[in-house]
Design a protein around this motif. Structure first.
Motif, PDB file in Angstrom:
ATOM      1  N   ALA A 218      10.113  54.465 -42.590  1.00 40.63           N
ATOM      2  CA  ALA A 218      10.355  53.294 -41.747  1.00 40.63           C
ATOM      3  C   ALA A 218      11.222  52.265 -42.464  1.00 40.63           C
ATOM      4  O   ALA A 218      12.159  51.703 -41.876  1.00 40.63           O
ATOM      5  N   GLU A 219      10.926  52.032 -43.723  1.00 43.67           N
ATOM      6  CA  GLU A 219      11.691  51.028 -44.476  1.00 43.67           C
ATOM      7  C   GLU A 219      13.132  51.484 -44.696  1.00 43.67           C
ATOM      8  O   GLU A 219      14.077  50.704 -44.567  1.00 43.67           O
ATOM      9  N   ARG A 222      15.112  51.213 -41.451  1.00 40.99           N
ATOM     10  CA  ARG A 222      15.423  49.809 -41.177  1.00 40.99           C
ATOM     11  C   ARG A 222      16.614  49.344 -42.010  1.00 40.99           C
ATOM     12  O   ARG A 222      17.549  48.709 -41.495  1.00 40.99           O
ATOM     13  N   CYS A 225      19.922  50.822 -40.816  1.00 37.90           N
ATOM     14  CA  CYS A 225      20.417  50.153 -39.599  1.00 37.90           C
ATOM     15  C   CYS A 225      21.013  48.795 -39.940  1.00 37.90           C
ATOM     16  O   CYS A 225      22.055  48.406 -39.387  1.00 37.90           O
ATOM     17  N   GLU A 226      20.386  48.063 -40.837  1.00 35.62           N
ATOM     18  CA  GLU A 226      20.909  46.756 -41.237  1.00 35.62           C
ATOM     19  C   GLU A 226      22.275  46.882 -41.904  1.00 35.62           C
ATOM     20  O   GLU A 226      23.137  46.011 -41.742  1.00 35.62           O
ATOM     21  N   GLN A 232      20.314  52.610 -33.732  1.00 37.23           N
ATOM     22  CA  GLN A 232      19.188  53.061 -32.937  1.00 37.23           C
ATOM     23  C   GLN A 232      19.607  53.291 -31.491  1.00 37.23           C
ATOM     24  O   GLN A 232      20.471  52.593 -30.967  1.00 37.23           O
ATOM     25  N   TYR A 244      17.903  57.877 -34.402  1.00 37.79           N
ATOM     26  CA  TYR A 244      18.748  57.214 -35.401  1.00 37.79           C
ATOM     27  C   TYR A 244      19.967  58.096 -35.643  1.00 37.79           C
ATOM     28  O   TYR A 244      19.834  59.238 -36.077  1.00 37.79           O
TER      29      TYR A 244
END
Length: 320
Positions: A218-219, A222, A225-226, A232, A244
């Motif tokens: 999950a991290e 994230r 994506c940043e 997403q 993803y």
């Protein structure tokens, strides 16, 4: 204990970690990457790395020892019983990976702690960008131009990075290649990125295939994506699931991934056969990467690449 001769491939045991696992275990360590970066620029002595990097005595000693054990460096005496660490044939062969990293950062990452050096092709005398091509037909390739998958020694379990050192999530103050370090300077990041190029898109697939803890998956998703490497989108199976997918920036990282895999498969040999097998449908041949100069189109060789500090107005690749 495995023996890693510096001038010939390592023979891996059957059913163990494959070439991908060993490669990610080596380059998926941020200190290893930074040490190799300076080694490619000519640093050979302990003091040179201590001066260039915010690294402790204990960490540098462990990394140099590990890289020597892995056949990337060899020790040589100079002066009065002093040691320097010289890149071996295996270590020098990493130059396409480092070169691809350099080019991706220059094109896709606008801000760096230090100014990026300029790469000059000694053959034509001009600054250049490496172009990924097929070794068989010399045509430029993008990820969609290459088909591939697991070979005889290739499974998700065997491709999990072989951890040889204790990793940290960031290296403060050592940010020549900040986003590359985020992508492959952590072994699970490198595994998730590689899996995305093999077609994995869903959280559950990353977790199950790689065997990674869900909190880490999950991290990492994230962060990707940043950075704009993943985007997403709702899953085609269920609207409340997310997929993803690699963005254009993410796909542009392909030369780093494919040159790293090629290096690993040259230097780590499982008895069952290769971990990954690629073909280039355009020419019908097995795909092997080759970098060419974007100016003269001649295949690049490590000793023909010069790294120079940029002048006041240097040529920089235009961003997307």
């Amino acid at each position: 204990m495995l023996v890693h001769p510096p001038d010939r491939p390592t023979a891996l045991p059957a059913a163990g970690a494959n070439a991908i696992g060993f490669t990610l275990g080596l380059i998926g360590d941020e200190w290893n990457l930074l040490i190799l970066r300076y080694a490619m620029l000519g640093v050979r002595r302990y003091g040179g790395w201590r001066e260039a990097l915010p690294i402790s005595h204990a960490v540098l000693t462990r990394r140099l020892s590990n890289l020597t054990d892995m056949g990337v460096f060899e020790k040589a005496e100079y002066g009065s019983r002093r040691l320097e660490y010289r890149l071996t044939k295996r270590g020098r062969d990493l130059w396409p990976v480092l070169l691809s990293v350099w080019a991706w950062e220059a094109a896709w990452v606008p801000d760096h702690v230090e100014s990026l050096p300029v790469m000059v092709h000694r053959r034509c005398g001009e600054p250049f960008l490496p172009v990924l091509t097929c070794a068989a037909c010399a045509k430029p390739v993008r990820p969609r131009d290459v088909h591939g998958g697991f070979g005889p020694s290739g499974t998700w379990e065997r491709s999990v990075p072989a951890a040889t050192t204790r990793r940290r999530s960031t290296v403060a103050g050592a940010g020549m290649f900040p986003q590359t370090m985020t992508l492959i300077g952590n072994r699970w990041s490198a595994a998730i990125l590689g899996a995305s190029f093999q077609g994995l898109h869903r959280f559950r697939d990353f977790e199950q295939c790689l065997g990674a803890p869900p909190t880490i998956v999950a991290e990492r998703l994230r962060v990707f994506c940043e950075l704009g490497v993943f985007e997403q989108s709702p899953s085609a199976e269920r609207a409340d699931w997310l997929s993803y997918h690699l963005t254009e920036k993410g796909r542009a990282f392909f030369p780093v991934v494919i040159t790293a895999i090629a290096w690993g498969q040259r230097w780590y040999r499982a008895p069952e056969g290769p971990a990954m097998v690629y073909t280039h449908p355009a020419c019908g041949q097995d795909f092997h990467p080759r970098l060419r100069c974007d100016g003269c189109l001649v295949p690049l060789r490590g000793h023909e690449v010069a790294v120079e500090r940029p002048p006041a107005r240097s040529r920089r690749p235009s961003g997307p």
